[in-house]
Design a protein around this motif. Sequence first.
Motif, mmCIF file in Angstrom:
data_model
loop_
_atom_site.group_PDB
_atom_site.id
_atom_site.type_symbol
_atom_site.label_atom_id
_atom_site.label_comp_id
_atom_site.label_asym_id
_atom_site.label_seq_id
_atom_site.Cartn_x
_atom_site.Cartn_y
_atom_site.Cartn_z
ATOM 1 N N PHE A 52 13.600 -32.782 -10.391
ATOM 2 C CA PHE A 52 12.787 -32.437 -9.225
ATOM 3 C C PHE A 52 13.611 -32.600 -7.954
ATOM 4 C CE2 PHE A 52 12.300 -36.934 -10.047
ATOM 5 C CZ PHE A 52 12.344 -37.534 -8.795
ATOM 6 N N GLN A 53 13.064 -32.052 -6.861
ATOM 7 C CA GLN A 53 13.613 -32.207 -5.522
ATOM 8 C C GLN A 53 12.498 -32.642 -4.586
ATOM 9 O OE1 GLN A 53 15.286 -28.153 -5.140
ATOM 10 N NE2 GLN A 53 17.308 -29.076 -5.084
ATOM 11 N N MET A 54 12.884 -33.080 -3.381
ATOM 12 C CA MET A 54 11.893 -33.510 -2.397
ATOM 13 C C MET A 54 12.279 -33.010 -1.017
ATOM 14 S SD MET A 54 11.063 -37.374 -3.781
ATOM 15 C CE MET A 54 10.392 -37.853 -2.200
ATOM 16 N N GLN A 55 11.267 -32.705 -0.215
ATOM 17 C CA GLN A 55 11.469 -32.266 1.164
ATOM 18 C C GLN A 55 10.470 -32.970 2.059
ATOM 19 O OE1 GLN A 55 13.490 -29.561 2.889
ATOM 20 N NE2 GLN A 55 12.739 -30.916 4.480
ATOM 21 N N PHE A 56 10.976 -33.809 2.965
ATOM 22 C CA PHE A 56 10.150 -34.472 3.969
ATOM 23 C C PHE A 56 10.909 -34.490 5.293
ATOM 24 C CE2 PHE A 56 8.364 -36.497 0.112
ATOM 25 C CZ PHE A 56 7.012 -36.274 0.332
ATOM 26 N N GLY A 57 10.173 -34.369 6.376
ATOM 27 C CA GLY A 57 10.799 -34.414 7.686
ATOM 28 C C GLY A 57 11.669 -33.204 7.930
ATOM 29 N N GLN A 58 12.777 -33.417 8.638
ATOM 30 C CA GLN A 58 13.679 -32.327 9.002
ATOM 31 C C GLN A 58 14.915 -32.256 8.113
ATOM 32 O OE1 GLN A 58 12.682 -29.943 11.162
ATOM 33 N NE2 GLN A 58 10.815 -31.167 10.956
#
Length: 701
Positions: free
Chosen positions: A242-248
Amino acid sequence: MKNIDFFLFCLIFLGWCKISSAQNIPRGEIDIENFVEDLFGMQREEMDYEDLYEGLLQTLLNPINLNKTNPEELKSIFILTPDQINQFFEYRRKFGELISIYELQAIPEFDLETIYRLLPFVVVEEKNQNNVSLWKRIGEAKDSYFLFRHRRVWETRRGFTPPDTLSNGNLSSRYLGDPNSLYGRFRIQQSKDFSLGFTIDKDPGEQFIWDPSTNRYGFNFLSYHFTLYNKGKWKAITVGDFQMQFGQGLVFGAGFSAGKGAETITTVRRSSFGIRPYTAALEFGFFRGAAGTYQAGPVQITLLASDVPRDANLQVQVDTIENASAIITSLQSSGLHRTPTEISYKNRAREKNIGGNIHYQSRNKNLQVGFNGLYTQFSQPFLRNQRVYNQFEFSGQENHIQSIYFSYNFQNYFFFGESARSASGGTGSILGLMSSLHPKLSFSLLWRDYSRNFHTFYGNAFGEGSRPINERGTYLGLNFKPNIRYNLSFYYDRFQFPWLRFRVYAPSYGEEWFGRFTYRPKRNTLLFIQARHELKTRNVSEYPGFQSSYLLDQGFRNNYIVNLDQKLDRRWSIRSRVSASTFRFDGKRTKGFAISQDLNADFERWRVSSRIALFDTDDFDNRQFLYERNVLWLFSIPALHGQGMRYYLLTQYKLNRRLTFWLRWAQTLYTDREIIGSGLQQINGSTLTETNFQLRYQFNR
């Protein structure tokens, strides 16, 4: 109230008629060529297009439900301006949930072009299947398929020839496997409900072999995942890759993140979409383990644990008391295991990660605040080979990084930012603004500052460099659209690199501006003219005749494109393009150009795409990037340099509702050389021929 309802019904009906009469675009189909043209004004070889395209694919396969969405989701697809997003939620507040997707035309500031671009990414219905068991939903999911792909270059590369005998009696290195590339993907998913599948891959030159001692099990790479969504208070639970994306994107920056291009407003900001399954064939840049997101009122809490193998070059280091220990001198990201040396790198190190995110969203969804944290540990200390430019890069066995971020929507102004600090004390910061100053004029501004010792392994923040390190800059974007026919987009970016970089052995600076004028006289015709100027510093010693490694000069690159798209009728369309460039460095000026002509046809079951392109460039600095259509979910942007011709033919045939075939043949013919490439990739000849064959079988259709 009845009058309003009747008026609304009329608007929906008229909008549906108008769109249907113009063109019928099924949901899930997208003109990827034009979409890429909008997001990327100029292709860059260091960009990871496969991962980027994979993120776009995930957005297409998981469409946004317009009746359940929020501003953060709508910003993530880079289509709507701040004013359009505000108008959408104001409309939904007044009239309630949308009845049909074509109701979008009744929203102020939503023109037909915007709606057409939006259609592949959104839906309005949501089936409630909570009373159906998970296994039954998996068995009956319509979005389930198996895809197989074969690729090959038909000319013989040097790596596939018999080895030579060296002066010391040893044999020279060669590829151990065959030249075929094999790829498979199995996927079953239901949007916002579940996703499971695996991806397998073998690159050209790799052996198809079962050898546990070298971590090779048939296919060279295997990725897998199982993800559940919206199970009570658990928004997402995943195991596998999996991957994650939070913020900038300073700490968690995976997924579909565009950079500087013709879309000059919406692409400067990253969206916090959280956990996303990893389904690409790239062998780095993902977590392997488990993660989950829990909803506690207005707060979401995400935790992750990962233990993933990494390809690494290990060397034995002996200390002062003659104790030997292994160290990592470099991490390999190519994912290639063709020669004994490359095989020796495979899975030699392990990378463990523990981290999480706390994300708060206000009741009116205008304010988001969050905290990111990630701790990384390698199985051996990382001590890279010292170079003059990499003295502040990461070294050691452990790293931790933390950040805080925010996003605030005030009327037509979107403010956002993130600030992070790594274990070295290095910091990274982003502060930005998007605004619709007027319904016809949008504006974006972004400032970033990444120190030379800022270390983030999964960051993917906005910047000139491929990683957020050793860079400061300010970006200004404008978009002016006086009516549906005309559009003018422009950006200016000023950046500096406080410390040395590869091929730049001194602090340096640069600037870049880009402009595109688009004219659409009617729905079936699109013309744009594009110009891009870039100034960057590099070592003069890269060229013959100089001894000093620290003598620098400014390189000036200009690119120009004129493009015409024309849909001739319901079946046939053409694209004509002329691109040119100049490059000035160290008192020398070089140039290059490419001319291409496309002819495409759609006969329902049959689809055919073709192109012929001529190119002539003085050197590699004037290489011409031309996006090419390829088999489904495969990206192709060749960099053409030298003199020659390139052509391709792509056919797609839908045998029935379940089975679809693709076949692509492409060839580059050079007129200025008899050798292509170098090293083990060298081809003795002037032609390069590649084929792609792909089939997709869809279950439950």
